[in-house]
Design a protein around this motif. Sequence first.
Motif, PDB file in Angstrom:
ATOM      1  N   VAL A 238       0.846  -1.190   0.000  1.00  0.00           N
ATOM      2  CA  VAL A 238       0.000   0.000   0.000  1.00  0.00           C
ATOM      3  C   VAL A 238       0.880   1.238   0.000  1.00  0.00           C
ATOM      4  O   VAL A 238       1.855   1.325   0.754  1.00  0.00           O
ATOM      5  CB  VAL A 238      -0.931   0.008   1.234  1.00  0.00           C
ATOM      6  N   GLU A 239       0.536   2.192  -0.847  1.00  0.00           N
ATOM      7  CA  GLU A 239       1.147   3.525  -0.817  1.00  0.00           C
ATOM      8  C   GLU A 239       0.068   4.527  -0.444  1.00  0.00           C
ATOM      9  O   GLU A 239      -1.024   4.519  -1.029  1.00  0.00           O
ATOM     10  CB  GLU A 239       1.753   3.878  -2.174  1.00  0.00           C
ATOM     11  N   VAL A 240       0.359   5.375   0.516  1.00  0.00           N
ATOM     12  CA  VAL A 240      -0.598   6.374   0.988  1.00  0.00           C
ATOM     13  C   VAL A 240       0.035   7.749   0.849  1.00  0.00           C
ATOM     14  O   VAL A 240       1.165   7.970   1.297  1.00  0.00           O
ATOM     15  CB  VAL A 240      -1.012   6.118   2.444  1.00  0.00           C
ATOM     16  N   SER A 251       3.763  11.143   2.815  1.00  0.00           N
ATOM     17  CA  SER A 251       3.532   9.891   2.097  1.00  0.00           C
ATOM     18  C   SER A 251       4.245   8.761   2.819  1.00  0.00           C
ATOM     19  O   SER A 251       5.175   8.981   3.604  1.00  0.00           O
ATOM     20  CB  SER A 251       4.026   9.984   0.644  1.00  0.00           C
ATOM     21  N   THR A 252       3.777   7.559   2.551  1.00  0.00           N
ATOM     22  CA  THR A 252       4.417   6.376   3.122  1.00  0.00           C
ATOM     23  C   THR A 252       4.077   5.180   2.251  1.00  0.00           C
ATOM     24  O   THR A 252       3.053   5.161   1.557  1.00  0.00           O
ATOM     25  CB  THR A 252       3.948   6.122   4.571  1.00  0.00           C
ATOM     26  N   THR A 253       4.950   4.196   2.291  1.00  0.00           N
ATOM     27  CA  THR A 253       4.751   2.951   1.562  1.00  0.00           C
ATOM     28  C   THR A 253       4.901   1.793   2.542  1.00  0.00           C
ATOM     29  O   THR A 253       5.883   1.736   3.294  1.00  0.00           O
ATOM     30  CB  THR A 253       5.762   2.793   0.421  1.00  0.00           C
ATOM     31  N   SER A 254       3.957   0.902   2.532  1.00  0.00           N
ATOM     32  CA  SER A 254       3.983  -0.219   3.472  1.00  0.00           C
ATOM     33  C   SER A 254       4.959  -1.291   3.011  1.00  0.00           C
ATOM     34  O   SER A 254       5.391  -1.318   1.848  1.00  0.00           O
ATOM     35  CB  SER A 254       2.589  -0.834   3.600  1.00  0.00           C
ATOM     36  N   THR A 269      -0.895   1.483   7.941  1.00  0.00           N
ATOM     37  CA  THR A 269       0.187   2.431   7.669  1.00  0.00           C
ATOM     38  C   THR A 269      -0.033   3.679   8.506  1.00  0.00           C
ATOM     39  O   THR A 269      -1.121   3.911   9.038  1.00  0.00           O
ATOM     40  CB  THR A 269       0.248   2.826   6.183  1.00  0.00           C
ATOM     41  N   GLN A 270       0.994   4.500   8.584  1.00  0.00           N
ATOM     42  CA  GLN A 270       0.889   5.738   9.352  1.00  0.00           C
ATOM     43  C   GLN A 270       1.671   6.847   8.651  1.00  0.00           C
ATOM     44  O   GLN A 270       2.816   6.650   8.232  1.00  0.00           O
ATOM     45  CB  GLN A 270       1.420   5.545  10.771  1.00  0.00           C
ATOM     46  N   LEU A 271       1.042   8.003   8.531  1.00  0.00           N
ATOM     47  CA  LEU A 271       1.682   9.195   7.978  1.00  0.00           C
ATOM     48  C   LEU A 271       2.060  10.140   9.104  1.00  0.00           C
ATOM     49  O   LEU A 271       1.303  10.312  10.068  1.00  0.00           O
ATOM     50  CB  LEU A 271       0.724   9.929   7.029  1.00  0.00           C
ATOM     51  N   GLN A 272       3.206  10.784   8.971  1.00  0.00           N
ATOM     52  CA  GLN A 272       3.635  11.823   9.898  1.00  0.00           C
ATOM     53  C   GLN A 272       3.444  13.173   9.204  1.00  0.00           C
ATOM     54  O   GLN A 272       4.040  13.426   8.163  1.00  0.00           O
ATOM     55  CB  GLN A 272       5.101  11.623  10.285  1.00  0.00           C
ATOM     56  N   VAL A 273       2.593  14.015   9.783  1.00  0.00           N
ATOM     57  CA  VAL A 273       2.251  15.288   9.160  1.00  0.00           C
ATOM     58  C   VAL A 273       2.760  16.422  10.035  1.00  0.00           C
ATOM     59  O   VAL A 273       2.415  16.519  11.219  1.00  0.00           O
ATOM     60  CB  VAL A 273       0.732  15.427   8.955  1.00  0.00           C
ATOM     61  N   THR A 274       3.568  17.282   9.451  1.00  0.00           N
ATOM     62  CA  THR A 274       4.120  18.435  10.162  1.00  0.00           C
ATOM     63  C   THR A 274       3.245  19.658   9.915  1.00  0.00           C
ATOM     64  O   THR A 274       2.813  19.911   8.793  1.00  0.00           O
ATOM     65  CB  THR A 274       5.554  18.712   9.685  1.00  0.00           C
ATOM     66  N   ASN A 275       2.969  20.394  10.994  1.00  0.00           N
ATOM     67  CA  ASN A 275       2.168  21.623  10.927  1.00  0.00           C
ATOM     68  C   ASN A 275       0.842  21.410  10.185  1.00  0.00           C
ATOM     69  O   ASN A 275       0.536  22.119   9.209  1.00  0.00           O
ATOM     70  CB  ASN A 275       2.971  22.749  10.256  1.00  0.00           C
ATOM     71  N   LEU A 289      -6.668  12.284   0.692  1.00  0.00           N
ATOM     72  CA  LEU A 289      -5.860  11.109   1.006  1.00  0.00           C
ATOM     73  C   LEU A 289      -5.962  10.138  -0.167  1.00  0.00           C
ATOM     74  O   LEU A 289      -7.053   9.688  -0.510  1.00  0.00           O
ATOM     75  CB  LEU A 289      -6.348  10.444   2.289  1.00  0.00           C
ATOM     76  N   ASN A 290      -4.832   9.856  -0.793  1.00  0.00           N
ATOM     77  CA  ASN A 290      -4.797   8.936  -1.923  1.00  0.00           C
ATOM     78  C   ASN A 290      -4.184   7.606  -1.465  1.00  0.00           C
ATOM     79  O   ASN A 290      -3.077   7.582  -0.929  1.00  0.00           O
ATOM     80  CB  ASN A 290      -3.984   9.517  -3.077  1.00  0.00           C
ATOM     81  N   VAL A 291      -4.933   6.534  -1.660  1.00  0.00           N
ATOM     82  CA  VAL A 291      -4.493   5.196  -1.253  1.00  0.00           C
ATOM     83  C   VAL A 291      -4.348   4.335  -2.505  1.00  0.00           C
ATOM     84  O   VAL A 291      -5.299   4.211  -3.286  1.00  0.00           O
ATOM     85  CB  VAL A 291      -5.494   4.543  -0.278  1.00  0.00           C
ATOM     86  N   LYS A 292      -3.172   3.753  -2.702  1.00  0.00           N
ATOM     87  CA  LYS A 292      -2.913   2.889  -3.851  1.00  0.00           C
ATOM     88  C   LYS A 292      -2.548   1.495  -3.368  1.00  0.00           C
ATOM     89  O   LYS A 292      -1.826   1.340  -2.371  1.00  0.00           O
ATOM     90  CB  LYS A 292      -1.765   3.439  -4.710  1.00  0.00           C
ATOM     91  N   VAL A 293      -3.015   0.492  -4.101  1.00  0.00           N
ATOM     92  CA  VAL A 293      -2.642  -0.899  -3.838  1.00  0.00           C
ATOM     93  C   VAL A 293      -1.765  -1.382  -4.979  1.00  0.00           C
ATOM     94  O   VAL A 293      -2.127  -1.262  -6.162  1.00  0.00           O
ATOM     95  CB  VAL A 293      -3.885  -1.804  -3.703  1.00  0.00           C
TER      96      VAL A 293
END
Length: 793
Positions: A238-240, A251-254, A269-275, A289-293
């Motif tokens: 998964v890519e988010v 963004s993050t990739t599992s 998955t978990q995203l880290q969002v600044t400010n 939020l875009n989620v790709k498989v």
Amino acid sequence: MIKSFLQIGVVLFALFFVGACGKKSGEEYVKGDNLFNKGWEFVKDVDLPVGEIVSNEKLLWEGVSLPHSASIEPLVIKGDQWQGDCVYKKNFRIPKSLSGKHLGLLLEGAMQVAEVYLNGQLLHTNLGGYLPFYVEISQAVRFGGDNTLVVKLNNEDNPLVAPGKALDVLDFNIYSGIYRNVWLTVKDPVHITHELEVDHEAAGGVFVSYSNVSDKHSEVNVKVDIRNQNATNEKVGVEVILLDNNEVIASTTSETALATGNSTVVINTQLQVTNPKLWSPSSPYLYTLNVKVNKGGEVVDSRDLRVGIRTIEMTAKDGFVINGKPLKLRGTNRHQEYPYVGYAISDNANFRDAWKIKEAGFNFVRLSHYPQSQSFLNACDELGILVMDAIPGWQFFGNDEFQQNAIKDIRKMVRVDRNHPSIILWEASLNESAMSKEFMEEAHRVLHMEYPGEEVYTCGWIDYAYDVFIPARQHGKPPHYWNQYKKDKPLFIAEYGDWEYYAQNAGFNQKAYQDLSDEERNSRQLRGYGQKRLGQQALNYQESHNSNLQGNAIGDANWLMFDYNRGYAPDIESSGIMDIFRLPKFAYYFYKSQAGIGESVIDAFSKPMIAIANYYNDPSYLDVKVYSNCQEVELWVNGKSIGKQKPDRDANSTHISNPPFTFNLPAFTPGELVAKGYVNGKVVAEAIQRTPGHGTGLKLWIDESGKKLESGCNDIVFAYAAIVDSEGTILPMAKNSVSFSVSGDASLIGANPINAEAGIATVLLKAGENPGDITLSASSEGLENGLLKIRVQ
């Protein structure tokens, strides 16, 4: 082309339909979600098996589009709403190139027992008309050939299906038809499931939650439920991506996971969002939020969601807190019906209702008494309206099967609605029903299992198992009602302002109201009842809201926003602050004045406001009530100032945000009232009310409330014709008969001609398939015709 429907009281055979706006559909089905609203046929009141109905060449099928009402009802239904069986069918072809894909149907709302057949095979039976359901059709489709989809519906009384209570004793109407959108989903065998495609607790589809939220940093947790319908094992990932106006901010990739054949796998998955820009009613900021498989390095499925990052807390001590800041919930209740067409309204129409709620000064809405459409919830997300979501229920607690179905409704409601940042309370309770302790315990438990975490709050009208206690004001006893509630549990007053005046003899003001009849002193007032009774309704709401604020409730919701029909009563329930046509009463302006200047980043909801609650046409009505969120108000009578005042200081103005301004006229002199609102010594708002003269013509307008009338999706708006004098002043007591007509690609729905109420006649205007100009006209004997040119998008 001119079209018009018949007079009031006639149930029309012509069928009205509305659709999803802003989305185009066609017969070229591609990968993803395809709107499936067009090209249906319809028949009702046929007592035959489905197979015989479909094959019967003598039946007169009508071509319709969805969403659709099986029956156009009269304005005042008088206990005679249509109930029975109806059948929808659609013939379609799926190309051979899609063979092997996953195909599913999502029906957003169909009332209320639905049987879904494809090519003669019964695929699914759904119980309940207020929540969506998903039907996989992959195995029943004829790829490259003709397909016939049939949906048979029954909306008769059913004690096994919530709300369960028979229509003739129900406090609302359940209406009919496939009244929301239908979608055809085409996906790879390896795909993100729909939330209702699989029965996975706290999963299915995409589940977004938040942790460690502040304006400096936030964690966005994304749970993705993936189904592998291939017989072979597949490696998936998964890519988010989180986007802010198309700019990637996180963004993050599992890691790769193994999805065994014919099974599912859940990836976290978990995203880290600044400010982060935090979502709130004052600043309803939404990200995409875009989620790709990925399967073997190839993207096989994706989904976009609009999400809002926020953190909430509710306690008896601190009340409701959002993003670390306390907020008093100032709310209303909403029924989703329109006149004539019932629940079958466009997505744009749902948005316009939300717009009106926000514009009326509310930051909260309770969905009464059932889940409402995704388009309405999307609008609440976008506009900044907090929501209490609710399972269907009202004064009925059925047998074990009914209770099990209600628990299923809780699961479905959470799964389809959980990603909306606007939802802060979950009414897992059958409203005003004698629920058992066991049922309440199970309802509370199931909701928390479906939505694990600390920032989820159940609520119920009985003070037992739920996180938040939500009684109606009338469930308490005067004079304190719930203001002396001492338990260590958040309290929210879910209804107020109606029943305590209708059935408990006028709240506190026994002496003040002793000269008023029951009809004059209650809150059920139609717009046509005149300014004295509309003023009384507004005073009732002011008094009860001011009283609620003296206790420790985290907020309240008045009963209610819009007038509506009831199965058990022969008249319209008229305690709305707007009528069934969405026209304001005086109480509307009281609530609008409670929103502070600059309270929202959306300009339409942040401006100074002022309104005069007096028609200035009655020599015996010398009190002039002015509603405003300004610091001071000056009233001018025929060009002469009679003074500048601070807000009222009386028993009903001790706790509300912005009390009204009451001016006492020494005498009545026909002419003009001008109210000017001041902030920091400067005029920032102005309202004018002129004494109406003789009617000379008709003034026309439509209500677009943040959404232009749109073609190609069966959009609908209210069209109004006011009887006006030569200065354009509406005659507030006029009852003239008005006839409407429209030219161009549009049609009219409703009683036509119709008598004006309080000087205004209303009809529904439905856009056609094509953009362009249409012309609305209205006529009334002795008056100059009205004409309005409208550009349809």
